[in-house]
Design a protein around this motif. Structure first.
Motif, PDB file in Angstrom:
ATOM      1  N   MET A  83       0.856  -1.194   0.000  1.00 37.71           N
ATOM      2  CA  MET A  83       0.000   0.000   0.000  1.00 37.71           C
ATOM      3  C   MET A  83       0.888   1.238   0.000  1.00 37.71           C
ATOM      4  N   GLY A  84       0.644   2.124  -0.935  1.00 38.53           N
ATOM      5  CA  GLY A  84       1.417   3.359  -1.018  1.00 38.53           C
ATOM      6  C   GLY A  84       0.865   4.440  -0.117  1.00 38.53           C
ATOM      7  N   SER A  85       1.621   5.494   0.009  1.00 36.45           N
ATOM      8  CA  SER A  85       1.217   6.640   0.809  1.00 36.45           C
ATOM      9  C   SER A  85       0.075   7.389   0.122  1.00 36.45           C
ATOM     10  N   HIS A  86      -0.852   7.893   0.920  1.00 36.84           N
ATOM     11  CA  HIS A  86      -1.937   8.726   0.397  1.00 36.84           C
ATOM     12  C   HIS A  86      -1.830  10.161   0.924  1.00 36.84           C
ATOM     13  N   ALA A  87      -0.647  10.527   1.422  1.00 39.05           N
ATOM     14  CA  ALA A  87      -0.462  11.852   1.994  1.00 39.05           C
ATOM     15  C   ALA A  87      -0.577  12.955   0.949  1.00 39.05           C
ATOM     16  N   ASN A  88      -0.265  12.659  -0.304  1.00 39.51           N
ATOM     17  CA  ASN A  88      -0.391  13.675  -1.349  1.00 39.51           C
ATOM     18  C   ASN A  88      -1.827  13.840  -1.815  1.00 39.51           C
ATOM     19  N   GLN A  89      -2.644  12.800  -1.682  1.00 44.24           N
ATOM     20  CA  GLN A  89      -4.024  12.872  -2.136  1.00 44.24           C
ATOM     21  C   GLN A  89      -4.964  13.383  -1.045  1.00 44.24           C
ATOM     22  N   LEU A  90      -4.641  13.101   0.207  1.00 50.59           N
ATOM     23  CA  LEU A  90      -5.525  13.440   1.317  1.00 50.59           C
ATOM     24  C   LEU A  90      -4.821  14.373   2.292  1.00 50.59           C
ATOM     25  N   SER A  91      -5.529  15.382   2.746  1.00 51.52           N
ATOM     26  CA  SER A  91      -4.969  16.255   3.782  1.00 51.52           C
ATOM     27  C   SER A  91      -4.965  15.489   5.109  1.00 51.52           C
ATOM     28  N   ALA A  92      -4.308  16.051   6.104  1.00 49.77           N
ATOM     29  CA  ALA A  92      -4.247  15.390   7.412  1.00 49.77           C
ATOM     30  C   ALA A  92      -5.649  15.219   7.990  1.00 49.77           C
ATOM     31  N   HIS A  93      -6.491  16.218   7.839  1.00 52.15           N
ATOM     32  CA  HIS A  93      -7.869  16.122   8.342  1.00 52.15           C
ATOM     33  C   HIS A  93      -8.627  14.999   7.634  1.00 52.15           C
ATOM     34  N   GLU A  94      -8.463  14.893   6.335  1.00 52.90           N
ATOM     35  CA  GLU A  94      -9.145  13.836   5.583  1.00 52.90           C
ATOM     36  C   GLU A  94      -8.619  12.456   5.965  1.00 52.90           C
ATOM     37  N   ARG A  95      -7.320  12.341   6.251  1.00 54.37           N
ATOM     38  CA  ARG A  95      -6.780  11.054   6.685  1.00 54.37           C
ATOM     39  C   ARG A  95      -7.348  10.647   8.030  1.00 54.37           C
ATOM     40  N   TRP A  96      -7.579  11.609   8.903  1.00 52.93           N
ATOM     41  CA  TRP A  96      -8.221  11.285  10.187  1.00 52.93           C
ATOM     42  C   TRP A  96      -9.665  10.855   9.971  1.00 52.93           C
ATOM     43  N   LEU A  97     -10.347  11.468   9.022  1.00 48.83           N
ATOM     44  CA  LEU A  97     -11.723  11.039   8.715  1.00 48.83           C
ATOM     45  C   LEU A  97     -11.748   9.604   8.195  1.00 48.83           C
ATOM     46  N   VAL A  98     -10.786   9.245   7.346  1.00 47.70           N
ATOM     47  CA  VAL A  98     -10.704   7.876   6.836  1.00 47.70           C
ATOM     48  C   VAL A  98     -10.409   6.916   7.981  1.00 47.70           C
ATOM     49  N   ALA A  99      -9.506   7.286   8.885  1.00 45.88           N
ATOM     50  CA  ALA A  99      -9.176   6.431  10.021  1.00 45.88           C
ATOM     51  C   ALA A  99     -10.400   6.198  10.893  1.00 45.88           C
ATOM     52  N   ASP A 100     -11.187   7.240  11.107  1.00 40.90           N
ATOM     53  CA  ASP A 100     -12.415   7.102  11.891  1.00 40.90           C
ATOM     54  C   ASP A 100     -13.394   6.147  11.206  1.00 40.90           C
ATOM     55  N   TYR A 101     -13.530   6.255   9.897  1.00 39.08           N
ATOM     56  CA  TYR A 101     -14.447   5.375   9.163  1.00 39.08           C
ATOM     57  C   TYR A 101     -13.952   3.928   9.164  1.00 39.08           C
ATOM     58  N   VAL A 102     -12.645   3.716   9.073  1.00 37.83           N
ATOM     59  CA  VAL A 102     -12.102   2.362   9.116  1.00 37.83           C
ATOM     60  C   VAL A 102     -12.392   1.715  10.462  1.00 37.83           C
ATOM     61  N   LEU A 103     -12.270   2.469  11.544  1.00 29.00           N
ATOM     62  CA  LEU A 103     -12.609   1.900  12.860  1.00 29.00           C
ATOM     63  C   LEU A 103     -14.095   1.573  12.945  1.00 29.00           C
ATOM     64  N   LYS A 104     -14.922   2.372  12.299  1.00 27.94           N
ATOM     65  CA  LYS A 104     -16.354   2.072  12.253  1.00 27.94           C
ATOM     66  C   LYS A 104     -16.591   0.770  11.485  1.00 27.94           C
ATOM     67  N   LEU A 105     -15.907   0.566  10.371  1.00 27.44           N
ATOM     68  CA  LEU A 105     -16.029  -0.686   9.615  1.00 27.44           C
ATOM     69  C   LEU A 105     -15.534  -1.877  10.430  1.00 27.44           C
ATOM     70  N   LYS A 106     -14.435  -1.690  11.156  1.00 27.97           N
ATOM     71  CA  LYS A 106     -13.890  -2.782  11.973  1.00 27.97           C
ATOM     72  C   LYS A 106     -14.892  -3.210  13.040  1.00 27.97           C
ATOM     73  N   SER A 107     -15.600  -2.253  13.615  1.00 26.49           N
ATOM     74  CA  SER A 107     -16.581  -2.602  14.650  1.00 26.49           C
ATOM     75  C   SER A 107     -17.787  -3.341  14.082  1.00 26.49           C
ATOM     76  N   GLN A 108     -18.044  -3.213  12.784  1.00 23.08           N
ATOM     77  CA  GLN A 108     -19.185  -3.894  12.158  1.00 23.08           C
ATOM     78  C   GLN A 108     -18.841  -5.290  11.635  1.00 23.08           C
ATOM     79  N   LEU A 109     -17.537  -5.630  11.571  1.00 24.95           N
ATOM     80  CA  LEU A 109     -17.144  -6.957  11.066  1.00 24.95           C
ATOM     81  C   LEU A 109     -17.315  -8.028  12.124  1.00 24.95           C
TER      82      LEU A 109
END
Length: 181
Positions: free
Chosen positions: A155-181
């Protein structure tokens, strides 16, 4: 008599204007560099910079405008530190927002799948193999942010595509997905 003066004046102006024009020697040009500029090679050395350098570097200790420094290194130790210590700066309004889901669907779903099970379209078509399910991993919001920032394994870096705030939003959504599995 007036007519003679007018004719003489008109004749004098005509002689004055035509006497300044010479086809063999063109008139004086104001700012001749605008008309006949010197051509430069794109990557050649220039005397415009100090010490004959090809360009100038920013002063030491400066950072780009809008850049937010990330204090964890791109190492295994940095990953473990981020996993243990890094906390999301999102407030309660940003947590659980639809923006994290939208970003996940743009950048992550093709490999990680819609539910985070590691069965995205690229994995189904065998373009990438070994994408782990979120259910099988011990992850925190700090570790997710670190991996999205620097990348991990294939997996490559997504720091150029996503701002720090957007990366935190993705991290929050991934934890939400993990809780549903």
């Amino acid at each position: 008599m007036k007519r003679v003066y007018k004719t003489a004046l008109l004749l004098g102006i005509t002689v004055l204007v035509t006497s300044c024009h010479n086809n063999k020697s063109p008139n004086y040009q104001y700012f001749p560099n605008m008309y006949e500029s010197a051509g430069y090679e794109t990557y050649s050395e220039s005397a415009a910079f100090k010490n004959g350098k090809e360009g100038q570097l920013p002063p030491d200790g400066t950072i780009n405008r809008g850049f937010e420094p990330y204090e964890y290194a791109n190492t295994t130790e940095g990953y473990e530190l981020a996993k243990a210590n890094s906390k999301s700066p999102l407030d309660s309004i940003d947590r659980g927002s639809e923006k994290g889901k939208e970003l996940f669907e743009i950048y992550c779903i093709s490999c990680h799948g819609a539910s985070g099970n590691g069965k995205g379209k690229l994995v189904e078509r065998e373009k990438f193999l070994g994408v782990p399910s979120y259910k099988d991993r011990v992850i925190t919001e700090g570790s997710i942010f670190h991996v999205v920032t620097y990348g991990l394994n294939s997996m490559g870096s997504h720091a150029n595509q996503l701002s720090a705030h957007e990366r935190w939003l993705v991290a929050d959504y991934v934890l939400k997905l993990k809780s549903q599995l």
